[in-house]
Design an enzyme around this catalytic site. Structure first.
Site, short mmCIF file in Angstrom:
data_model
loop_
_atom_site.label_atom_id
_atom_site.label_comp_id
_atom_site.label_asym_id
_atom_site.label_seq_id
_atom_site.Cartn_x
_atom_site.Cartn_y
_atom_site.Cartn_z
NE ARG A 1 -4.08 -1.96 2.44
CZ ARG A 1 -5.65 -1.04 1.97
NH1 ARG A 1 -5.89 -0.65 2.21
NH2 ARG A 1 -5.85 -2.58 2.12
CG MET B 1 -5.33 12.97 13.76
SD MET B 1 -6.16 13.26 12.27
CE MET B 1 -8.15 12.57 12.23
CG ASP C 1 -2.25 22.85 12.79
OD1 ASP C 1 -1.38 22.20 13.06
OD2 ASP C 1 -3.41 23.23 12.71
N1 HPA Z 1 -5.46 18.27 14.04
C1 HPA Z 1 -5.37 17.42 14.32
N2 HPA Z 1 -4.01 16.50 13.97
C2 HPA Z 1 -3.01 16.73 13.72
C3 HPA Z 1 -3.18 19.33 13.61
C4 HPA Z 1 -4.40 19.20 14.38
O1 HPA Z 1 -5.31 20.14 13.47
N3 HPA Z 1 -2.51 19.36 13.32
C5 HPA Z 1 -1.37 18.69 12.66
N4 HPA Z 1 -1.89 17.46 13.50
#
Ligand code: HPA
Length: 237
Positions: A44, A182, A206
């Protein structure tokens, strides 16, 4: 034995494995940092490599995005390939103004909205946590390198595009949850279940409060610092 997701043979992975989400980042890590790098998986295009860092064996395997994907690779790394130390290297969003873009976040614990953790523990809210030895080593080494880091509670969310934006994180920022990514909660839960060591190290890219984002140039420097830190922890802790 190989698996539906990995055609490496037992013995192809080192006991210590770095886990970026992105397959091309796995390739970049192997090509940039490893001595004697060889590719061990391409099923994959979820690439895996084994090589050496400072003369010691180490591997990198892409986890894909999200807890279901990471869980598949990590389950197999532990149970088929004998991984004992798993270090996720990734990026996170910022949920607290004291965490600045480019700062390193060491996920001491990982809160989650995922059924992948909730489903296992009946009436209990299990608290997925990092391995203390790895965490202590990462904090000491980050200090020695002059890297600014925060050790705290991470949110591992199944949702990237939250319908309610920052408000969607509810009370979490007010309860010391400093970043969102995540994967960490599933990694920590699997590590606990199979009695191996795990840590998640993220660069904050971010800020969800100020909307500030990392620049392309800073992204590369920050990733390099984070990967070198993770590799030192992987082979020395
Ligand atoms: N959310 C989830 N995962 C991420 C984010 C986010 O804002 N920024 C970088 N990985």
């Amino acid at each position: 034995m190989t698996t539906p997701h990995n055609h490496a043979k037992p013995g192809d992975y080192a006991e210590a494995v770095l886990l970026p989400g992105d397959p091309l980042r796995a390739k970049w890590i192997a090509e940039t940092f490893f001595e004697d790098a060889r590719q061990v998986n391409s099923v994959r295009n979820c690439l895996g490599f084994t090589g050496k860092w400072k003369g010691r064996p180490v591997s990198v395997q892409a986890s894909g995005m999200g807890q279901p994907s990471l869980s598949i690779y990590v389950h197999e790394l532990i149970n088929v390939y004998g991984a004992k130390t798993l270090i996720r290297v990734g990026t996170c969003g910022g949920l607290n103004a004291k965490v600045k873009v480019r700062d390193v976040v060491l996920a001491l614990g990982a809160t989650t909205d995922s059924a992948i953790v909730r489903g296992r523990f009946g009436p209990y809210n299990f608290a997925p946590i990092a391995d203390f030895g790895l965490l202590r080593a990462a904090a000491d080494k980050a200090d020695a390198k002059g890297l600014k880091f925060h050790a705290g509670n991470m949110l591992s969310s199944d949702i990237f595009y939250h319908a309610d934006g920052f408000e969607g994180y509810g009370q979490l920022p007010d309860h010391g949850v400093i970043g969102v990514e995540m994967e960490a909660a599933a990694l920590y839960t699997l590590a606990a279940r199979f009695d191996v060591r795990a840590l998640t190290i993220c660069t904050m890219t971010d800020c969800l409060i100020t909307q500030e984002e990392i620049s392309a140039e800073d992204r590369q420097t920050s990733l390099t610092d984070m990967v070198e830190l993770a590799l030192d922890v992987a082979v020395e802790a």
